[in-house]
Design a protein around this motif. Structure first.
Motif, PDB file in Angstrom:
ATOM      1  N   TYR A  11       0.738  -1.234   0.093  1.00  0.00           N
ATOM      2  CA  TYR A  11       0.035  -0.090  -0.011  1.00  0.00           C
ATOM      3  C   TYR A  11       0.884   1.071   0.111  1.00  0.00           C
ATOM      4  N   HIS A  12       0.712   2.047  -1.257  1.00  0.00           N
ATOM      5  CA  HIS A  12       1.496   3.049  -1.146  1.00  0.00           C
ATOM      6  C   HIS A  12       0.670   4.499  -0.548  1.00  0.00           C
ATOM      7  N   VAL A  13       1.059   4.581   0.533  1.00  0.00           N
ATOM      8  CA  VAL A  13      -0.017   5.441   1.509  1.00  0.00           C
ATOM      9  C   VAL A  13       0.115   6.829   0.856  1.00  0.00           C
ATOM     10  N   SER A  14      -0.915   7.493   1.649  1.00  0.00           N
ATOM     11  CA  SER A  14      -1.012   8.976   1.218  1.00  0.00           C
ATOM     12  C   SER A  14       0.101   9.709   1.552  1.00  0.00           C
ATOM     13  N   GLY A  15       0.945   9.531   2.649  1.00  0.00           N
ATOM     14  CA  GLY A  15       1.911  10.420   3.012  1.00  0.00           C
ATOM     15  C   GLY A  15       3.089  10.160   1.745  1.00  0.00           C
ATOM     16  N   GLU A  16       3.414   8.900   1.286  1.00  0.00           N
ATOM     17  CA  GLU A  16       4.404   8.875   0.345  1.00  0.00           C
ATOM     18  C   GLU A  16       4.066   9.526  -1.003  1.00  0.00           C
ATOM     19  N   TYR A  17       2.774   9.474  -1.222  1.00  0.00           N
ATOM     20  CA  TYR A  17       2.180  10.116  -2.369  1.00  0.00           C
ATOM     21  C   TYR A  17       2.498  11.631  -2.060  1.00  0.00           C
ATOM     22  N   ALA A  18       2.268  12.158  -1.023  1.00  0.00           N
ATOM     23  CA  ALA A  18       2.383  13.525  -0.895  1.00  0.00           C
ATOM     24  C   ALA A  18       3.559  13.824  -1.055  1.00  0.00           C
ATOM     25  N   MET A  19       4.502  13.252  -0.455  1.00  0.00           N
ATOM     26  CA  MET A  19       5.941  13.329  -0.679  1.00  0.00           C
ATOM     27  C   MET A  19       6.366  13.705  -2.013  1.00  0.00           C
ATOM     28  N   ILE A  20       6.113  12.521  -2.845  1.00  0.00           N
ATOM     29  CA  ILE A  20       6.338  12.829  -4.356  1.00  0.00           C
ATOM     30  C   ILE A  20       5.737  13.927  -4.973  1.00  0.00           C
ATOM     31  N   LYS A  21       4.623  14.113  -4.755  1.00  0.00           N
ATOM     32  CA  LYS A  21       3.647  15.359  -5.257  1.00  0.00           C
ATOM     33  C   LYS A  21       4.410  16.676  -5.093  1.00  0.00           C
ATOM     34  N   ALA A  22       4.875  16.720  -3.766  1.00  0.00           N
ATOM     35  CA  ALA A  22       5.403  18.062  -3.219  1.00  0.00           C
ATOM     36  C   ALA A  22       6.801  18.255  -4.074  1.00  0.00           C
ATOM     37  N   ALA A  23       7.695  17.287  -4.172  1.00  0.00           N
ATOM     38  CA  ALA A  23       8.943  17.399  -4.471  1.00  0.00           C
ATOM     39  C   ALA A  23       8.868  17.562  -5.775  1.00  0.00           C
ATOM     40  N   CYS A  24       7.917  16.907  -6.919  1.00  0.00           N
ATOM     41  CA  CYS A  24       7.643  17.140  -8.043  1.00  0.00           C
ATOM     42  C   CYS A  24       7.299  18.745  -8.391  1.00  0.00           C
ATOM     43  N   GLU A  25       6.232  18.974  -7.500  1.00  0.00           N
ATOM     44  CA  GLU A  25       5.902  20.544  -7.774  1.00  0.00           C
ATOM     45  C   GLU A  25       6.834  21.539  -7.536  1.00  0.00           C
ATOM     46  N   LYS A  26       7.750  21.280  -6.592  1.00  0.00           N
ATOM     47  CA  LYS A  26       8.964  21.928  -6.390  1.00  0.00           C
ATOM     48  C   LYS A  26      10.053  22.008  -7.750  1.00  0.00           C
ATOM     49  N   GLY A  27       9.667  20.969  -8.531  1.00  0.00           N
ATOM     50  CA  GLY A  27      10.834  20.737  -9.717  1.00  0.00           C
ATOM     51  C   GLY A  27      11.915  19.966  -9.287  1.00  0.00           C
ATOM     52  N   TRP A  28      11.831  19.333  -8.188  1.00  0.00           N
ATOM     53  CA  TRP A  28      13.094  18.629  -7.690  1.00  0.00           C
ATOM     54  C   TRP A  28      13.242  17.021  -8.266  1.00  0.00           C
ATOM     55  N   LEU A  29      12.013  16.469  -8.831  1.00  0.00           N
ATOM     56  CA  LEU A  29      11.932  15.237  -9.414  1.00  0.00           C
ATOM     57  C   LEU A  29      11.299  15.318 -10.512  1.00  0.00           C
ATOM     58  N   ASN A  30      11.243  14.322 -11.323  1.00  0.00           N
ATOM     59  CA  ASN A  30      10.449  14.030 -12.456  1.00  0.00           C
ATOM     60  C   ASN A  30       9.426  12.899 -12.228  1.00  0.00           C
ATOM     61  N   GLU A  31       8.028  13.460 -12.064  1.00  0.00           N
ATOM     62  CA  GLU A  31       7.027  12.792 -11.599  1.00  0.00           C
ATOM     63  C   GLU A  31       6.886  11.365 -11.996  1.00  0.00           C
ATOM     64  N   LYS A  32       6.671  11.256 -13.238  1.00  0.00           N
ATOM     65  CA  LYS A  32       6.660  10.075 -14.016  1.00  0.00           C
ATOM     66  C   LYS A  32       7.650   8.981 -13.576  1.00  0.00           C
ATOM     67  N   ASP A  33       8.884   9.598 -13.633  1.00  0.00           N
ATOM     68  CA  ASP A  33      10.315   8.764 -13.555  1.00  0.00           C
ATOM     69  C   ASP A  33      10.181   8.102 -12.045  1.00  0.00           C
ATOM     70  N   VAL A  34       9.771   9.237 -11.202  1.00  0.00           N
ATOM     71  CA  VAL A  34       9.993   8.644  -9.732  1.00  0.00           C
ATOM     72  C   VAL A  34       8.763   7.671  -9.216  1.00  0.00           C
ATOM     73  N   VAL A  35       7.470   8.126 -10.092  1.00  0.00           N
ATOM     74  CA  VAL A  35       6.541   7.088  -9.714  1.00  0.00           C
ATOM     75  C   VAL A  35       6.605   5.725 -10.336  1.00  0.00           C
ATOM     76  N   MET A  36       7.059   5.451 -11.424  1.00  0.00           N
ATOM     77  CA  MET A  36       7.165   4.422 -12.203  1.00  0.00           C
ATOM     78  C   MET A  36       8.494   3.472 -11.470  1.00  0.00           C
ATOM     79  N   GLU A  37       9.346   4.178 -11.066  1.00  0.00           N
ATOM     80  CA  GLU A  37      10.554   3.508 -10.219  1.00  0.00           C
ATOM     81  C   GLU A  37       9.877   3.137  -8.827  1.00  0.00           C
ATOM     82  N   THR A  38       9.123   3.933  -8.224  1.00  0.00           N
ATOM     83  CA  THR A  38       8.726   3.197  -7.001  1.00  0.00           C
ATOM     84  C   THR A  38       7.772   2.258  -7.196  1.00  0.00           C
TER      85      THR A  38
END
Length: 94
Positions: free
Chosen positions: A37-64
């Protein structure tokens, strides 16, 4: 495991990301399907980092999601399910 002895249909690990080792141990020890279960906190961490431009959302989600699968998860529950399915289809992987 007690859950299996009590008739569980599957074993779920949550949160999933910090417990990849537990997913692997359960997979190796149990005949039941293993769910991550990829919980909401993990989702929120990825979303926040991507919104700041620190990560590529697609790449990090697919890797996760790939990490969950490689650890042994048969089922992955994630808030990214619809988006991941779209990316998989767009990339011709499905």
């Amino acid at each position: 495991a007690l859950d299996a002895a009590e008739g569980a249909d599957m074993l779920m690990v949550k949160p999933g990301m910090p417990y990849l080792d537990v997913i692997r141990r359960l997979k190796d020890a149990s005949p039941l399907p293993i769910a991550a279960y990829h919980v909401s906190g993990e989702y929120a961490m990825i979303k926040a980092a991507c919104e700041k431009g620190w990560l590529n959302e697609k790449d990090v989600v697919m890797e996760t999601l790939t990490c969950f699968k490689r650890a042994g998860a048969d089922i992955i529950l994630t808030y990214y399910a619809k988006q991941a399915a779209q990316w998989i289809e767009e990339d011709g992987l499905f």
